[in-house]
Write a protein that holds these residues in place. Structure first.
Motif, PDB file in Angstrom:
ATOM      1  N   ALA A  23       0.859  -1.193   0.000  1.00 61.80           N
ATOM      2  CA  ALA A  23       0.000   0.000   0.000  1.00 61.80           C
ATOM      3  C   ALA A  23       0.889   1.236   0.000  1.00 61.80           C
ATOM      4  CB  ALA A  23      -0.925  -0.004   1.220  1.00 61.80           C
ATOM      5  N   LEU A  24       0.254   2.387  -0.092  1.00 67.38           N
ATOM      6  CA  LEU A  24       0.973   3.653  -0.054  1.00 67.38           C
ATOM      7  C   LEU A  24       0.360   4.514   1.044  1.00 67.38           C
ATOM      8  CD1 LEU A  24       3.253   5.150  -1.604  1.00 67.38           C
ATOM      9  CD2 LEU A  24       1.461   6.215  -2.984  1.00 67.38           C
ATOM     10  N   ARG A  25       1.230   5.147   1.840  1.00 64.94           N
ATOM     11  CA  ARG A  25       0.785   6.040   2.908  1.00 64.94           C
ATOM     12  C   ARG A  25       1.174   7.456   2.531  1.00 64.94           C
ATOM     13  NH1 ARG A  25       3.342   4.402   8.203  1.00 64.94           N
ATOM     14  NH2 ARG A  25       5.187   4.860   7.008  1.00 64.94           N
ATOM     15  N   ILE A  90      -3.172   9.002   5.483  1.00 67.75           N
ATOM     16  CA  ILE A  90      -4.100   8.263   4.627  1.00 67.75           C
ATOM     17  C   ILE A  90      -3.344   7.064   4.072  1.00 67.75           C
ATOM     18  CG2 ILE A  90      -5.488   8.332   2.519  1.00 67.75           C
ATOM     19  CD1 ILE A  90      -5.643  11.414   2.924  1.00 67.75           C
ATOM     20  N   VAL A  91      -3.976   5.889   4.114  1.00 70.95           N
ATOM     21  CA  VAL A  91      -3.373   4.678   3.558  1.00 70.95           C
ATOM     22  C   VAL A  91      -4.363   4.035   2.605  1.00 70.95           C
ATOM     23  CG1 VAL A  91      -2.431   2.389   4.068  1.00 70.95           C
ATOM     24  CG2 VAL A  91      -1.993   4.284   5.639  1.00 70.95           C
ATOM     25  N   ASP A  92      -3.876   3.674   1.432  1.00 66.76           N
ATOM     26  CA  ASP A  92      -4.690   2.957   0.451  1.00 66.76           C
ATOM     27  C   ASP A  92      -3.735   2.390  -0.596  1.00 66.76           C
ATOM     28  OD1 ASP A  92      -6.790   2.027  -1.290  1.00 66.76           O
ATOM     29  OD2 ASP A  92      -8.098   3.555  -0.434  1.00 66.76           O
ATOM     30  N   ASP A  94      -1.523   2.182  -3.999  1.00 66.65           N
ATOM     31  CA  ASP A  94      -0.699   3.175  -4.673  1.00 66.65           C
ATOM     32  C   ASP A  94      -1.536   3.984  -5.666  1.00 66.65           C
ATOM     33  OD1 ASP A  94       1.103   3.961  -7.122  1.00 66.65           O
ATOM     34  OD2 ASP A  94       2.520   3.640  -5.469  1.00 66.65           O
ATOM     35  N   GLU A  95      -2.314   3.289  -6.464  1.00 65.34           N
ATOM     36  CA  GLU A  95      -3.121   3.945  -7.500  1.00 65.34           C
ATOM     37  C   GLU A  95      -4.127   4.932  -6.911  1.00 65.34           C
ATOM     38  OE1 GLU A  95      -6.299   2.655 -11.004  1.00 65.34           O
ATOM     39  OE2 GLU A  95      -5.192   1.110  -9.920  1.00 65.34           O
ATOM     40  N   ARG A  96      -4.821   4.527  -5.860  1.00 62.96           N
ATOM     41  CA  ARG A  96      -5.855   5.381  -5.280  1.00 62.96           C
ATOM     42  C   ARG A  96      -5.257   6.593  -4.570  1.00 62.96           C
ATOM     43  NH1 ARG A  96     -10.952   2.857  -5.020  1.00 62.96           N
ATOM     44  NH2 ARG A  96     -11.499   4.006  -3.148  1.00 62.96           N
ATOM     45  N   VAL A  97      -4.137   6.397  -3.861  1.00 62.54           N
ATOM     46  CA  VAL A  97      -3.492   7.527  -3.180  1.00 62.54           C
ATOM     47  C   VAL A  97      -2.964   8.521  -4.209  1.00 62.54           C
ATOM     48  CG1 VAL A  97      -1.515   8.217  -1.766  1.00 62.54           C
ATOM     49  CG2 VAL A  97      -2.943   6.297  -1.048  1.00 62.54           C
ATOM     50  N   ARG A  98      -2.308   8.027  -5.239  1.00 63.03           N
ATOM     51  CA  ARG A  98      -1.766   8.933  -6.261  1.00 63.03           C
ATOM     52  C   ARG A  98      -2.875   9.687  -6.998  1.00 63.03           C
ATOM     53  NH1 ARG A  98       3.612   8.626  -6.501  1.00 63.03           N
ATOM     54  NH2 ARG A  98       4.582   6.750  -5.673  1.00 63.03           N
ATOM     55  N   LEU A 115       5.166  10.671   0.919  1.00 60.17           N
ATOM     56  CA  LEU A 115       4.639   9.362   0.542  1.00 60.17           C
ATOM     57  C   LEU A 115       5.589   8.290   1.047  1.00 60.17           C
ATOM     58  CD1 LEU A 115       3.665  10.026  -3.182  1.00 60.17           C
ATOM     59  CD2 LEU A 115       2.096   9.755  -1.254  1.00 60.17           C
ATOM     60  N   ASP A 116       5.030   7.210   1.591  1.00 59.65           N
ATOM     61  CA  ASP A 116       5.813   6.066   2.056  1.00 59.65           C
ATOM     62  C   ASP A 116       5.166   4.791   1.559  1.00 59.65           C
ATOM     63  OD1 ASP A 116       7.659   7.363   4.034  1.00 59.65           O
ATOM     64  OD2 ASP A 116       5.774   7.847   5.036  1.00 59.65           O
ATOM     65  N   ASP A 117       5.989   3.876   1.040  1.00 58.83           N
ATOM     66  CA  ASP A 117       5.488   2.538   0.770  1.00 58.83           C
ATOM     67  C   ASP A 117       5.265   1.857   2.112  1.00 58.83           C
ATOM     68  OD1 ASP A 117       5.632   2.612  -2.069  1.00 58.83           O
ATOM     69  OD2 ASP A 117       7.803   2.299  -1.946  1.00 58.83           O
ATOM     70  N   CYS A 118       4.222   1.075   2.211  1.00 62.73           N
ATOM     71  CA  CYS A 118       3.959   0.344   3.449  1.00 62.73           C
ATOM     72  C   CYS A 118       3.269  -0.972   3.104  1.00 62.73           C
ATOM     73  CB  CYS A 118       3.114   1.176   4.424  1.00 62.73           C
ATOM     74  SG  CYS A 118       1.488   1.640   3.825  1.00 62.73           S
ATOM     75  N   GLU A 119       3.094  -1.804   4.102  1.00 65.49           N
ATOM     76  CA  GLU A 119       2.393  -3.075   3.936  1.00 65.49           C
ATOM     77  C   GLU A 119       1.276  -3.149   4.958  1.00 65.49           C
ATOM     78  OE1 GLU A 119       3.181  -7.888   3.978  1.00 65.49           O
ATOM     79  OE2 GLU A 119       4.851  -6.518   4.304  1.00 65.49           O
TER      80      GLU A 119
END
Length: 150
Positions: A23-25, A90-92, A94-98, A115-119
């Motif tokens: 996911a992306l934060r 906000i976490v969702d 990658d596509e939705r956050v961007r 922006l941070d990559d997360c799991e």
């Protein structure tokens, strides 16, 4: 203002969002006094994220901090406690956050957006799983007596 309350119009009308794995934060750091059309910017971000169908958004109020202005804001000094830092997270996917980032460009005129990559390991809303079952990202629940058990 009550704690833990939801406004009737704040309940999503679509099915619950399922999120697990990569996911992306996005984290937005702003002053709590920043406004957008007489409304706190952090509130506007949360409501826009909700309308956009993002998985979730939370606002955290800081007790001390400084940013690009180098002015320290703190709860310890009465004169500087008026514009404390807040972080909207906000976490969702990658596509939705961007896809949501242009909204932040409009709203955040002062502050920091990262922006941070997360799991996502677990994302379960109230009432989503009968009987208290938990959906784990890897599909397997921890085994009794396994690592991490006390």
């Amino acid at each position: 203002m009550g704690r833990g309350r939801t406004h009737p119009s704040c309940h999503p009308v679509e099915a619950a969002v399922r999120l697990h794995g990569p996911a992306l934060r996005v984290t937005v750091f702003i002053g709590e006094n920043k406004t957008w059309h007489h409304r706190p910017v952090y509130t506007e971000i949360v409501h826009r994220a909700h309308r956009a169908g993002l998985a979730g958004a939370s606002v955290f109020r800081g007790i001390e901090g400084f940013g690009a202005s180098s002015l320290i804001h703190t709860t310890r000094l009465l004169s500087l406690s008026e514009d404390l830092p807040v972080a909207v997270v906000i976490v969702d996917t990658d596509e939705r956050v961007r896809a949501f980032l242009p909204q932040l460009d409009e709203l955040v005129t002062e502050g920091l957006v990262i922006l941070d990559d997360c799991e996502v390991i677990r994302y379960i809303g109230e009432g989503q799983r009968p009987g208290g079952e938990v959906q784990w990202a890897d599909g397997e629940a921890p085994r009794p007596g396994g690592e991490g058990e006390a």
